[in-house]
Every structure is written in structure tokens, then in C-alpha cells.
Write an enzyme that holds these catalytic residues in place. Structure first.
Site, PDB file in Angstrom:
ATOM      1  N   PRO A   2       0.819  -1.207   0.000  1.00 27.68           N
ATOM      2  CA  PRO A   2       0.000   0.000   0.000  1.00 27.68           C
ATOM      3  C   PRO A   2       0.854   1.258   0.000  1.00 27.68           C
ATOM      4  O   PRO A   2       1.834   1.358   0.734  1.00 27.68           O
ATOM      5  CB  PRO A   2      -0.822  -0.123   1.292  1.00 27.68           C
ATOM      6  CG  PRO A   2      -0.106  -1.132   2.125  1.00 27.68           C
ATOM      7  CD  PRO A   2       0.594  -2.049   1.190  1.00 27.68           C
ATOM      8  N   GLU A   3       0.471   2.214  -0.847  1.00 32.90           N
ATOM      9  CA  GLU A   3       1.181   3.489  -0.943  1.00 32.90           C
ATOM     10  C   GLU A   3       0.212   4.608  -0.595  1.00 32.90           C
ATOM     11  O   GLU A   3      -0.868   4.350  -0.064  1.00 32.90           O
ATOM     12  CB  GLU A   3       1.788   3.632  -2.340  1.00 32.90           C
ATOM     13  CG  GLU A   3       2.743   2.491  -2.670  1.00 32.90           C
ATOM     14  CD  GLU A   3       3.337   2.556  -4.073  1.00 32.90           C
ATOM     15  OE1 GLU A   3       3.332   3.643  -4.683  1.00 32.90           O
ATOM     16  OE2 GLU A   3       3.809   1.510  -4.554  1.00 32.90           O
ATOM     17  N   LYS A  54       2.243   7.824   3.647  1.00 30.57           N
ATOM     18  CA  LYS A  54       2.128   6.388   3.904  1.00 30.57           C
ATOM     19  C   LYS A  54       1.751   6.077   5.347  1.00 30.57           C
ATOM     20  O   LYS A  54       2.046   4.998   5.859  1.00 30.57           O
ATOM     21  CB  LYS A  54       3.453   5.693   3.563  1.00 30.57           C
ATOM     22  CG  LYS A  54       3.753   5.618   2.075  1.00 30.57           C
ATOM     23  CD  LYS A  54       4.971   4.740   1.834  1.00 30.57           C
ATOM     24  CE  LYS A  54       5.253   4.592   0.353  1.00 30.57           C
ATOM     25  NZ  LYS A  54       6.391   3.692   0.098  1.00 30.57           N
TER      26      LYS A  54
END
Length: 315
Positions: A2-3, A54
Site C-alpha cells: 500500500p502506498e 504512507k
């Protein structure tokens, strides 16, 4: 992994899933997790979320009259390789639910879970965004794009990180908070930029990039949309991913990701340009077939991009 866009989508999911729900009792941690216990207990509280780069902040807010008296508590989550949030019935918790928040009675009990299969994710009890991270490329565009924050990149080109290839420098969260592997690949692909070009060389060229004052406003907008620079794409590409929609919850995510291809002569540098299958493997199971458009620039948000370009030029 995930970014920035996935963290933003995860915060949207939490806010939507928890809207109207009242949680109660202790926060429960999995015994196998090495993360800290969460010292919070309340008879009634709400949960909300926000994201920056993030990181995701989860806020537990006790309701008036809740017992014992408790101040709101915020947790900062880093998702690692596979972190996500999921709302599930309390009698059917998903595997690898390492932190659990239970709804209060009456009614069927639900649980908001932080799910992390690989256990690289973690949470921080301080509630503060990690120090040293730059402005979020997605949600803090004004700070990232305009002075002095754009200068946060261009004024600091003497930093040793810019001795590295541009594909590595783009992962430094001090300057590009929210950019990760697939985003950097798409940005470099759109610029037709070799990923191992020295970062300082690439960024120094931006100092000289000025539109001719002889151009009309419409010509400037067209030129800006057709030839965005690297820092502009660091905002617009994550924004397009969010506009394409989806959610980041383990086993139920829907995603439409950019498609990045190697440049001629760079086919051997696959590390910087993830294939469709590699992206699929990183993201885990999906509830429907993933789609990879040829160009996100022709999708939703095009008119919005024109408005943003006009606003930037008027500044």
C-alpha cells in the site's frame, strides 16, 4: 504494498464503515503481535481516520458520559507490505487480525480489525505523524507544489539521496511522502525517463523549466497538461488512482492501477517497472478482475486536472 492512495482509500473505508457505529470495551491486541498494547477502554466511543502519505491516523473519541473518563486517543498506523482494515462480525474474525475494536451492545457485535498477514505493519501510540516526512503528495499539494515546499526538493539537491538514480530518490519520504514502487514506475514511464538517470540531473532541470510569457492562458494550460514535470506527476498520478476508486481491505480490495512499461533499452531494469502480474501479487486477492488502462490521463479527473492547471498558472 500500500502506498499513499491506498492509505487514503483505507481512511475513507474506516470512516464510511464506522459512521454511526458505537464501539465499547477494551482494545484487543493479538498475542502474537509484537506491537504495543493499546491502553484504551471506554463504554462508548467513535472511530475516525485520516491519512497522510504512507501513514494512517486512527482516532478513538469517547462519547459524553462514557466510563471510565478517557481522553481521545490517536494511533498512527504503518501498513508495511500487507496491512489493511476490515469490518467483520465478532464471531467470524478474519485471520491475522492483530488489533481489534469491538462495537458496544445492543445489536450484533462487529469488529474493526487491523489485518496484517506478513506482520510488517505496526502502530505507534504517540498519535503524531512521523517526524521528517515531507508534505503528503496527495493531500497536501499546496505545501508540496508551492514554495517553500517545492523548494524542499530543489533547495536540497546537495543531499546525498540525490546522488542516487531517480528511481531510488523517489522513494525517499522526506521529499516524496506517499510515493512507492508502482507510483514511481508510472511517473517515470509518463516522462519517458530512464529510471537510473541521476536524480540531481533530473531535478536540476526543473529549475530552468519556465513557460513563455507570450503564451495565452489557454496555451499555458494545454502546455502544462501535455508536459507535466516530475513534481506535478507526484501529485496527479496518486490522485488519479484515488479517483478510479476502490478500497483497501484485505480480501475485498478493488483496484484500477496505472500501467507502466519499460522504456526502449531499459527492458532489463524490471525492478523499476512492475508488470501487471507483479502488481497483482503484491496487492493480494481481489474481489473482481483488475483493470489496467492504457492511459489514466484519458480517464476521470481530466476536467479537474485542467482546473488545477489553470489555478496553478494564475498563482
Amino acid at each position: 504494498m500500500p502506498e499513499g492512495p491506498e492509505l487514503h482509500l483505507a481512511s475513507q473505508f474506516v470512516n464510511k464503515a464506522c459512521r454511526g457505529l458505537v464501539f465499547g470495551g477494551r482494545v484487543e491486541k493479538s498475542p502474537i503481535s509484537r506491537n504495543p498494547e493499546v491502553p484504551f477502554e471506554s463504554s462508548a466511543y467513535h472511530i475516525s481516520a485520516s491519512a497522510r502519505g504512507k501513514e494512517l491516523r486512527l482516532t478513538l473519541s469517547p462519547l459524553p458520559g462514557a466510563q471510565p473518563p478517557q481522553e481521545p486517543l490517536s494511533l498512527i498506523f504503518h501498513f508495511g507490505m500487507s496491512g489493511s482494515f476490515q469490518l467483520a462480525p465478532s464471531n467470524a474474525l478474519p485471520p491475522h487480525a492483530h488489533l481489534r475494536f469491538y462495537t458496544a451492545p445492543p445489536g450484533p457485535q462487529l469488529t474493526l480489525c487491523f489485518v496484517d498477514i506478513r506482520r510488517f505493519g505496526h502502530w505507534d501510540l504517540s498519535g503524531e505523524w512521523q517526524a521528517g516526512r515531507g508534505p503528503c503528495v496527495l493531500l497536501e499539494y499546496e505545501q508540496f507544489r508551492l514554495c517553500p515546499s517545492r523548494e524542499n526538493v530543489l533547495r536540497n539537491l546537495a543531499d546525498k539521496v540525490f546522488d542516487r538514480p531517480i528511481c531510488e530518490a523517489l522513494l525517499d519520504q522526506r521529499f516524496f511522502n506517499g510515493i512507492g514502487n508502482y507510483l514511481r514506475a508510472e511517473i517515470l514511464y509518463r516522462l519517458r525517463m530512464p529510471p537510473f538517470e541521476k536524480a540531481r540531473t533530473v531535478l536540476e532541470a526543473l529549475k530552468q523549466h519556465r513557460l513563455s510569457p507570450k503564451l495565452t492562458l489557454s496555451q499555458k494550460i494545454k502546455a502544462k497538461l501535455q508536459n507535466p514535470d516530475l513534481l506535478e506527476l507526484c501529485h496527479s498520478v496518486p490522485k488519479e488512482v484515488v479517483q478510479l476508486g476502490g478500497s483497501w481491505t484485505s480480501g475485498t480490495e478493488r483496484s484500477t492501477l496505472p500501467q507502466a512499461r519499460p522504456l526502449p533499452g531499459q527492458e532489463g531494469h524490471g525492478e523499476a517497472f512492475l508488470s501487471k502480474q507483479q502488481l497483482s501479487n503484491l496487492r493480494g486477492p481481489a474481489s473482481e478482475t483488475q483493470k489496467f488502462p492504457q492511459s489514466l490521463r484519458k480517464g476521470r479527473g481530466e476536467g479537474e486536472g485542467q482546473a488545477q492547471a489553470a489555478a496553478d498558472l494564475k498563482r
